[in-house]
Design an enzyme around this catalytic site. Structure first.
Site, PDB file in Angstrom:
ATOM      1  N   ARG A  61      58.175  24.482   8.343  1.00  0.00           N
ATOM      2  CA  ARG A  61      58.381  23.972   6.997  1.00  0.00           C
ATOM      3  C   ARG A  61      58.308  25.148   6.029  1.00  0.00           C
ATOM      4  O   ARG A  61      57.235  25.655   5.734  1.00  0.00           O
ATOM      5  CB  ARG A  61      57.323  22.916   6.660  1.00  0.00           C
TER       6      ARG A  61
ATOM      7  N   HIS B  25      54.532  21.052   1.538  1.00  0.00           N
ATOM      8  CA  HIS B  25      54.540  19.749   2.215  1.00  0.00           C
ATOM      9  C   HIS B  25      55.256  18.725   1.344  1.00  0.00           C
ATOM     10  O   HIS B  25      56.127  17.998   1.813  1.00  0.00           O
ATOM     11  CB  HIS B  25      53.109  19.306   2.485  1.00  0.00           C
TER      12      HIS B  25
ATOM     13  N   TYR C 131      47.000  28.184   1.586  1.00  0.00           N
ATOM     14  CA  TYR C 131      46.536  28.091   2.972  1.00  0.00           C
ATOM     15  C   TYR C 131      47.400  28.836   3.986  1.00  0.00           C
ATOM     16  O   TYR C 131      47.065  28.856   5.173  1.00  0.00           O
ATOM     17  CB  TYR C 131      46.401  26.616   3.389  1.00  0.00           C
TER      18      TYR C 131
END
Length: 396
Positions: A289, A293, A302
């Protein structure tokens, strides 16, 4: 607006009336044998390397015509352009939320084009390119994320179910539908999409149990994009996801999710297996990805930039473009025409969304309970006061 920052945006797609399956061609392209995986590389089915070199696989191989290759390329490019426009529209306040598919185009187009018209799809909320393959109007997807419809399409028209926000529940729906197909005596198949994070849900594991026991004609297509929001895959499982199928009694296979040819070949094989009455298959599409998200997420908190850069080098659109250019399957005119088509699509999406009604803010409290509820009344009053607090604001 150019989307070639992370991959070329050029391709030609078949018209909606064109067959979704690809026929064999008489291509004489030389193919190398796929190299075995090293310790740092996952063992997966691959037919097109990141550099755009065509390789063979002993169990999954496919020969496509130049026209079919251009069709797959066009699918991926236009899907990416649509996704980019949707992201921009959300940032401009036109949509409430958007879940980007950036980087996952090959997994979705490859699997989507393996389907027959009579097959049935159960998506999550990110399968925008699969919706494209099924002929769903892209702007209907945006109406849902704008809050002015509950899906906007009839699932029975395109055999494409409504988006499912609850993680993993669609795998149970798919399993039940597939069991019904068997009882009806039909030879169609079902495909259920979900992500690596959803693979930890009880619903998914229950669907594995029932599909195996009842030999249901269903393909479980897991797009492992490495992150369940902020949780990396190594903190989700001790074994590769595709190996979980073995414990339930049916085969699993890991495919290069950035290789549209491999995704097409593997999914087609799994669907044909299901139609023959041989039961379910789990496909793990190993991909990435490249965006957040959803637009409410900040991936810089992160994950490292270097990780994304590593995956950008494996971009699904760039590798197919490199292969087509090397083999002479597409010329400059094709890419120019696709650029024009891409711009037209982007303009159309913007115009349609901006012409949609503005959702009534207070409507979210309607029809929650048939006879009303004290807590809902309290929340409605709080939200009305919040709306009125803005300059010129007025509670609706």
């Amino acid at each position: 607006m150019t989307v070639e920052s992370t991959a070329a945006r050029k391709t030609t797609r078949r018209s909606s009336g064109t067959k979704r399956t690809a026929s064999a061609s008489t291509s004489t392209t030389k193919k190398a044998t796929a190299k075995p995986a090293t310790a740092s590389e996952p063992d997966l089915v691959q037919l097109l390397t990141p550099e755009g070199e065509r390789v063979q696989h002993p169990d999954y191989d496919i020969d496509l015509s130049a026209e079919e290759l251009r069709g797959l390329y066009r699918d991926m490019v236009l899907s990416r352009r649509f996704d980019a426009e949707a992201t921009a529209l959300q940032r401009q306040g036109e949509l409430g939320l958007w879940a980007s598919l950036l980087g996952q185009e090959a997994a979705q187009i490859g699997s989507g084009r393996a389907l027959r018209d009579d097959d049935y799809v159960f998506p999550t909320y990110r399968e925008h390119a699969v919706a494209w393959c099924r002929g769903v109007d892209p702007t209907n997807l945006l109406g849902m994320f704008r809050g002015v419809n509950n899906g906007g399409w009839d699932p029975s028209t395109n055999n494409f179910h409504l988006y499912t926000i609850v993680l993993g529940s669609q795998t149970l729906h798919a399993t039940g539908y597939a069991m019904g197909i068997t009882k009806d005596g039909a030879d169609s198949a079902v495909i259920a999409y979900f992500g690596d994070g959803a693979s930890s849900q009880g619903d998914v594991n229950e669907s594995f149990v029932f599909s195996a026991v009842y030999n249901a004609p269903v393909v479980f297509f897991c797009q492992n994009n490495q992150w369940a929001i902020s949780e990396p895959i190594e903190k989700q499982t001790r074994v590769p996801l595709y190996q979980r199928a073995r414990g339930f009694g049916f085969p699993g296979v890991r495919v290069d999710g950035n290789d549209v040819l491999a995704c097409l070949a593997v999914t087609r094989s799994a669907l044909e297996r299901a139609r023959r009455g041989e039961g379910p298959t789990l496909i793990e599409a190993y991909t990435y990805r490249m965006a957040a998200h959803t637009t409410s997420d900040d991936p810089t908190r992160y994950r490292r930039d270097a990780e994304r850069e590593e995956w950008e080098a494996k971009d699904p659109i760039l590798r197919l473009k490199a292969y087509m250019e090397r083999e002479g399957h597409a010329d400059a005119a094709f890419f120019e025409e696709l650029e024009t088509e891409s711009e037209t699509l982007g303009k159309h999406v913007r115009e349609v969304v901006r012409a949609m009604p503005v959702p009534e803010h207070m409507a979210i409290f309607d029809n929650v309970y048939a006879d009303g509820h004290a807590l809902v009344d309290e929340e409605r009053a709080q939200f009305a006061a919040y709306q009125a607090s803005f300059e010129g604001g007025e509670a609706e």
